[in-house]
Design an enzyme around this catalytic site. Sequence first.
Site, PDB file in Angstrom:
ATOM      1  N   VAL A   4     145.405  62.655  -5.704  1.00 28.14           N
ATOM      2  CA  VAL A   4     144.619  63.434  -6.063  1.00 28.14           C
ATOM      3  C   VAL A   4     145.182  64.880  -6.491  1.00 28.14           C
ATOM      4  O   VAL A   4     145.767  65.291  -5.457  1.00 28.14           O
ATOM      5  CB  VAL A   4     143.302  63.728  -5.007  1.00 28.14           C
ATOM      6  CG1 VAL A   4     142.348  64.536  -5.737  1.00 28.14           C
ATOM      7  CG2 VAL A   4     142.570  62.256  -5.064  1.00 28.14           C
ATOM      8  N   LYS A   5     145.039  65.113  -7.585  1.00 31.71           N
ATOM      9  CA  LYS A   5     145.628  66.578  -8.133  1.00 31.71           C
ATOM     10  C   LYS A   5     144.824  67.693  -7.847  1.00 31.71           C
ATOM     11  O   LYS A   5     143.385  67.759  -8.505  1.00 31.71           O
ATOM     12  CB  LYS A   5     146.049  66.168  -9.349  1.00 31.71           C
ATOM     13  CG  LYS A   5     147.678  66.871  -9.564  1.00 31.71           C
ATOM     14  CD  LYS A   5     147.877  66.682 -11.067  1.00 31.71           C
ATOM     15  CE  LYS A   5     149.238  67.357 -11.548  1.00 31.71           C
ATOM     16  NZ  LYS A   5     149.555  67.088 -12.959  1.00 31.71           N
ATOM     17  N   ILE A   6     145.052  68.489  -7.239  1.00 35.95           N
ATOM     18  CA  ILE A   6     144.088  70.059  -6.864  1.00 35.95           C
ATOM     19  C   ILE A   6     144.749  70.985  -7.390  1.00 35.95           C
ATOM     20  O   ILE A   6     145.912  71.073  -7.097  1.00 35.95           O
ATOM     21  CB  ILE A   6     143.805  69.917  -5.352  1.00 35.95           C
ATOM     22  CG1 ILE A   6     143.157  68.563  -4.953  1.00 35.95           C
ATOM     23  CG2 ILE A   6     142.927  71.070  -5.085  1.00 35.95           C
ATOM     24  CD1 ILE A   6     141.686  68.353  -4.919  1.00 35.95           C
ATOM     25  N   ALA A  54     145.846  61.752 -10.473  1.00 33.99           N
ATOM     26  CA  ALA A  54     144.576  62.142 -11.122  1.00 33.99           C
ATOM     27  C   ALA A  54     144.026  63.539 -10.759  1.00 33.99           C
ATOM     28  O   ALA A  54     143.705  63.659  -9.589  1.00 33.99           O
ATOM     29  CB  ALA A  54     143.602  60.877 -10.702  1.00 33.99           C
TER      30      ALA A  54
END
Length: 225
Positions: free
Chosen positions: A86-88, A60
């Site tokens: 978590v996509k950064i 996400a």
Amino acid sequence: MKFFIDTANLQDIRETQDLGILDGVTTNPSLMAKEGITGDENVRAHYKAICDSVDDNVSAEVISTDFNEMVLEGESLAKIDDKIVVKIPMIKDGVKAIKHLSNQGIRVNCTLIFTAGQALLAAKAGASYVSPFIGRLDDISTDGVALIQQIVHIYNNYEFTTEVLAASIRHTMHLIQCAEVGADVVTCPAKVIMGLLNHPLTDKGLAQFLADHNKARETAAPVLS
Ligand code: G3P
């Protein structure tokens, strides 16, 4: 090798999960927008529905680009479900956010990777996954699969545990080439995963097997008891 599906479409996710070979899902703001998912509550509910449809690994992506905001958004996304990764994005504040979130035990997928140097930075910051976009490199006449090979080689040299997640996969040969060079994960649209099923000789062979079976059944002498 892990297979992720690159979509926010619940039907595609559930159909691929039903095949029994799915290891996760990647989404991004463009894929969420394509499904018409907007507004914080709707976005969170959609991520929860995706998490409930698969076993693990639901990427996400944060929308923020500032360190403090990315950390807050990442922490909030991670609270939706233990399956969230978590996509950064690969930007300066992103590297700091990867380090911060990884130190808290939150899994991070560093996205928008286009060079080995970016992949090295993400691994050093503690990312669980890096996502090189191979199709977009091919689009600008650069060899996307060669980048996967280079990153795999570098990570092996130093025993980084960051997994190479080949993204922006456009067709089945991309997937096979990524497997050949040792990508840990591929993420692709459902049609690419389902495309692996197909070969005309399989269809022809099966049709022949069934025809021969039916013919033998029709012509077989009755078994005497
Ligand atoms: O996972 C990244 C992917 O969604 C990008 O794919 O086809 O838009 O380059 P594409």
